[in-house]
Design a protein around this motif. Structure first.
Motif: not given
Ligand SMILES: Cc1cc2nc3c(=O)[nH]c(=O)nc-3n(C[C@H](O)[C@H](O)[C@H](O)COP(=O)(O)OP(=O)(O)OC[C@H]3O[C@@H](n4cnc5c(N)ncnc54)[C@H](O)[C@@H]3O)c2cc1C
Length: 478
Positions: A17-20, A119-127, A140-142, A149-150
């Motif tokens: 969702v983002n390129d971070r 403090e998260a490694a990454l966020i996973v969410t629903d698409e 969320l991506g912004k 990731e969605a």
């Protein structure tokens, strides 16, 4: 030191969702649950769990419920919070930190994602390709400081696996018969939480500011819900309580006692011969994968096939449309032939017409229609066959077909527990020609759109018990 290997996506459902970057020093993997509100058969949860295992850190789950969306009401809040209670129990049993968060006044949740991502490694969410979810995912991506990731867990097929929009069910059915098998090999897990680290790692300071719902509030949310600035007229529905436990109870009942007569009786309102799972599918309390697996195992011959066709062909057709179109409910999204014929008949004299308010209050001359509208207001659903008649009559009684579409969207999405769904727009737009063909004879108002009448419906269906239940305004029968 080398970095741990990122989990491989074998499902074709994961989208950045983002390129971070992923923060490999993060303390936890955060699953931001929005539409797949369940703890099993959930592709996004599988993905978040794989990350947590591969990074060897705990999984934290936030399930948030906002106020600031159209049609937010006591009915839908109650349903979702009942589901949160089930999720809280399942995550507690697995030792996973779960944060059920409810916005109590608009803007309450501001800053939560930013803080939680630190403090998260990454966020996973629903698409999910409909209503407010695409905006939530983009937000969320912004806002997130880390990679987001969605994961598309909406259907049996990933929406991107279907290469184009299908405008007729039989074309789509032919396509998926040839193409679905590889996706049925990459299904979600029945036990995604096994082997995960269970630890409360979320920053306490964040939880002081964005306070999770307590067990007491989850168990007994009525007073909390009644204090929220949402549509309180659309009241909670006790006959359809939310949550995965209820969804699974219904599925078991349907498979053992109902599926064998689905083909024959599903149109008859005198016995419940359908699954009544659409609200649970809509809010993600059950996965269509689980329903599909059990329906296949039931081996119910033509009845089973008829059921699977609704679940697979018709439901995924709606997901397919929403994936390729943002404008699912606009006049312009209708096929050209249906717009043309309806516009040619837009000025036809309406023998009877009603305002939105009259229809919403079930104050028409038509006893069957009023009963369906009362069921919608009272129970949050309309019997399957009568839902088609309900839509067709709105077309007949509205001063313009465009107005009819707006009325259907408003009534369906405001009152229906399963509303605001890809199926909502398939069903509503089917009433004005989507997925259908031209029919003769050409008639006033309808033109070449398929016609339905209450008289015919009364001849075809066994309506007596339905009309006894819904034929009278409940407020008058007290
Ligand atoms: C005007 C109109 C509005 C509608 N609005 C909605 C809505 O807001 N939400 C919604 O889920 N469905 C909607 N439908 C489709 C259909 O009426 C419901 O999906 C069905 O009645 C749900 O009952 P059930 O769960 O017992 O279905 P079952 O018959 O048990 O079917 C199982 C599942 O298959 C899917 N399904 C069944 N019939 C259809 C269909 N015709 N189109 C797409 N999927 C289907 C649903 O996910 C359903 O839960 C609408 C139909 C019309 C004509």
């Amino acid at each position: 030191m080398s970095l741990p290997a990122d989990p491989v996506d074998l499902t074709g459902r994961v989208q950045p969702v983002n390129d971070r970057p992923v923060n490999y020093d993060g303390k936890y993997v955060l699953y931001w649950m929005t539409t797949a509100r369940r703890t099993r058969f959930n592709h996004a949860l599988d993905r978040a769990a794989s990350w947590a295992r591969s990074l060897d850190i705990p999984l934290v789950v936030v399930e948030a419920l906002g106020l600031n969306h159209r049609w937010a009401s006591a009915r839908f809040h109650q349903f979702i919070i009942e589901g949160m209670e089930n999720n809280a129990a399942a995550f507690a049993e697995a030792g996973i930190q779960y944060i059920p968060f409810l916005e109590k006044s608009p803007g309450d949740s501001k800053g939560f994602v930013e803080a939680a991502s630190q403090e998260a490694a990454l966020i996973v969410t629903d698409e999910w390709p409909c209503f407010i979810t695409p905006k939530i995912v983009a937000g969320l991506g912004k806002k997130s400081a880390v990679h987001v990731e969605a994961v598309d867990g909406a259907g049996l097929l990933p929406v991107r696996a279907v290469p184009k929009v299908f405008s007729r069910a039989f074309h789509f059915r032919n396509w998926h018969k040839k193409n679905i098998d590889p996706h049925l090999m990459a299904l979600s897990s029945a036990k995604p939480l096994e082997g995960l680290q269970g630890k409360n790692v979320f920053d306490e300071k964040i939880l002081d500011q964005w306070v999770p719902l307590s067990v007491e509030q989850l168990t007994n949310p009525s007073s909390l819900i009644s204090s929220l600035p949402i549509d309180q007229e659309v009241a909670p529905v006790s006959v359809h309580p939310g949550g995965s436990s209820e969804a699974n109870r219904r599925l078991t009942h349907f498979i053992h006692h109902v599926i064998d007569r689905y083909g024959e009786d599903r149109n008859q309102p005198d016995k419940v011969a359908t699954s009544v799972l659409s609200p649970y599918i809509h809010f993600g309390h059950i996965s269509t994968q689980e329903i599909w697996e059990q329906a296949c195992r039931a081996d119910a011959g033509e009845n089973g096939e008829a059921f699977i066709d609704q679940l697979l062909t018709w439901r995924e057709l709606g997901l397919n449309f929403c994936h390729y179109h943002e404008d699912v409910d606009t006049w312009e999204s209708l096929p050209e032939w249906s717009r043309k014929t309806l516009e040619e008949h837009a000025e036809d004299t309406r023998p009877v017409s009603y305002t939105l308010e009259e229809m919403e209050a079930a104050e028409t001359h038509d006893e069957i229609w009023n009963a369906a509208q009362r069921q919608l207001r009272g129970e949050g659903l309309i019997h399957n066959y009568l839902r088609m008649l309900w839509g067709k009559k709105i077309l007949e009684w509205s001063s313009h077909p465009r107005e009819a579409v707006e009325t259907m969207v408003h009534l369906n999405n405001r009152w229906a527990l399963d509303g605001r769904d890809p199926n909502s727009y398939s069903g509503i737009m089917w009433c004005v020609g989507r997925y259908d063909r031209a029919w003769g004879p050409e008639r006033p108002i309808f033109g070449k759109i398929r016609y339905m009448s209450s008289d015919n419906t009364a001849r075809k269906l066994r309506l007596k018990p339905y009309l006894e239940q819904w034929g009278v305004d409940p407020s008058l029968s007290m």
